[in-house]
Design an enzyme around this catalytic site. Structure first.
Site, short mmCIF file in Angstrom:
data_model
loop_
_atom_site.label_atom_id
_atom_site.label_comp_id
_atom_site.label_asym_id
_atom_site.label_seq_id
_atom_site.Cartn_x
_atom_site.Cartn_y
_atom_site.Cartn_z
N GLU A 1 0.82 -0.88 -0.21
CA GLU A 1 0.17 -0.19 -0.19
C GLU A 1 1.18 1.20 -0.31
O GLU A 1 1.61 1.97 1.24
CB GLU A 1 -0.89 -0.24 1.28
N CYS B 1 -1.98 9.90 2.89
CA CYS B 1 -1.52 9.14 1.39
C CYS B 1 -2.58 9.67 0.15
O CYS B 1 -1.92 9.19 -1.21
CB CYS B 1 -1.04 7.19 1.96
#
Length: 469
Positions: free
Chosen positions: A212, A246
């Site tokens: 991720e 993010c």
């Protein structure tokens, strides 16, 4: 923890898993315990996270980390039984009367490496997926946020047996050792450059990895959409955790004629969200001095190469060393570092392009982003954008919140990551989808065994004809 101790812990976990893989009851009990731990210790977790950042509001940690974890546990608990059931499928006609099905089985002992920006959420969210799938797990919070890492270690290790779930903390050497362990699956959240090293370290063991990562997530604004509403939603997502998210908008693309209107709307939104921002206890700090200095160097580089920087805060001086106010950066170009690095801070570059087609062409020339945001109400244009772009996820007319949809996968593509988690997709990531065929005593497939007599040759010829489209 030394490498030898880590190796012994993994051996211990694998042996315990082999002896007794967690059944439904043990998984449910573990998830309930995890939820109770979070709830009973939320104040110490909130305080530790705030200490790591220098300042992080209680409300922000509740909304962005603690509430989502409770909700994910609730969702997994309610659906786990159905996820674990055998799923029968239609069998191939030439293999009748066999039955065919698949079922999800746990992989074994998995490793999870969390990220500092949301230490609690990004460590425990994949953990709860791993627990729901029936695995044992070793977790490693990020050493960049040491206070919250140590609280997590204390809470996990005092409530779970080490052969089932254990937390380890340490420096970058431990991170290197951790990623090279022969886990049955390795899950990493962090920057793309580190993700490459994690994948390389896992390769000798053929350990499957979920990465991720991050990248530069753009927002594209069509000139027919409300600039005021778009600015409010973009700035809300951008300023959560002071931009250290993010999926925060990394840059925005809009027609030049909207610059002043967007500047005004973004300024109004930022000041409404965080009045007297430098003295506002609901506005987060930058994680450490190195990261703060990195952000300042990005601004300086952009300024030296012709960018103009607009300050959105109502005041610009403070005694706090790690508080950075939100800024828009205009007149940017690809020579600037700010258009190559993931920003991870309260800085928003503005690119001017006159059409959606031009914006999409620009985005498609770059590494595939973790998230893509588009502001428009025209269904035809929205569908066209979805068809002609590829990203980890998309939100139309908002930012960030697609990751809170339990029944949607979350994950990147290309440079922004590989694999998915959240909800069923997280359960699936930490499972083996195993195929099972159950044949009867008398089966048509027995006729396909050698020796191939003339009758069998004719049968094979008939099968070939029937199988054609």
């Amino acid at each position: 923890m030394t490498r030898t101790e880590l190796e012994q812990l993994l051996i211990q976990q694998k042996a315990a898993f082999k002896a007794s893989p967690p059944d439904l009851g043990k998984r449910l009990k573990a998830l309930k315990k995890l939820s109770d731990i979070i709830d009973e210790n939320k104040e110490s977790l909130i305080e530790a996270i705030s200490r790591d950042f220098g300042l992080r509001s209680r409300e922000e940690t509740l909304v962005l980390e603690i509430f989502p974890l409770h909700d994910q546990i609730r969702h997994a608990t309610r659906n786990m039984r159905s996820w674990m059931k055998k799923q029968y499928v239609t069998g191939s006609w030439f293999l009748l009367p066999s039955k065919a099905y698949y079922q999800y089985q746990p992989l074994g002992s998995v490793g999870i490496m969390g990220a500092w920006n949301y230490q609690l959420l990004l460590t425990l969210s994949p953990l709860l997926d791993a627990i729901a799938a029936g695995n044992h797990a070793i977790i490693k919070p990020s050493e960049i946020a040491p206070a919250s890492a140590e609280v997590l270690k204390e809470l996990i290790n005092s409530n779970f047996q080490p052969e089932y779930i254990h937390c380890v903390t340490g420096n970058t050497q431990l991170a290197k050792d951790f990623s090279s362990m022969p886990f049955d699956h390795l899950f990493f959240t962090g920057p793309t450059n580190v993700g490459k090293m994690i994948m390389a370290a896992a390769a000798p063991n053929l350990t499957p990895v979920t990465l991720e990562l991050g990248g530069k997530s753009p927002a594209i604004l069509h000139d027919s959409y409300s600039v005021e509403l778009a600015a409010k939603r973009i700035m809300a997502g951008k300023l959560f955790n002071c931009g250290q998210t993010c999926v925060a908008t990394d840059y925005i693309i809009l027609p030049r004629k909207l610059n002043e209107e967007f500047k005004e709307a973004a300024t109004n939104s930022a000041r409404k969200f965080y009045p007297d921002i430098l003295n506002n206890k609901q506005y987060s700090g930058i994680i450490n001095e190195d990261h703060y200095n990195r952000l300042e160097s990005l601004l300086e580089d952009a300024r030296n190469k012709g960018a103009s920087i607009t300050e959105l805060a109502s005041n610009t001086s403070s005694d706090e060393k790690r508080i950075m106010t939100p800024k828009l950066v205009f007149d940017v170009n690809d020579e600037m570092e700010i258009m190559h690095e993931e920003i991870f801070g309260p800085i928003l570059p503005v690119l001017n392009m006159e059409t959606v087609e031009e914006a999409i062409e620009y985005v498609n020339e770059k590494p595939k982003p973790l998230a893509l945001y588009y502001f428009d109400t025209n269904k035809k244009r929205i569908d066209w954008l979805l068809k002609h772009t590829l990203s980890g996820g998309v939100t139309i007319n908002d930012t960030v919140y697609h990751l809170a949809q339990h029944n949607l996968p979350f994950g990147g593509v290309g440079a922004s990551g590989m694999g998915h988690y959240h909800g069923f997709d997280g359960f699936q990531t930490f499972s083996k989808k195993r195929a099972v065929m159950h044949q009867k005593r008398l089966a048509a497939s027995d006729l396909l065994h050698p020796p191939y007599t003339n009758l069998k040759k004719k049968l094979i010829q008939v099968l070939g004809t029937l199988s054609k489209v």
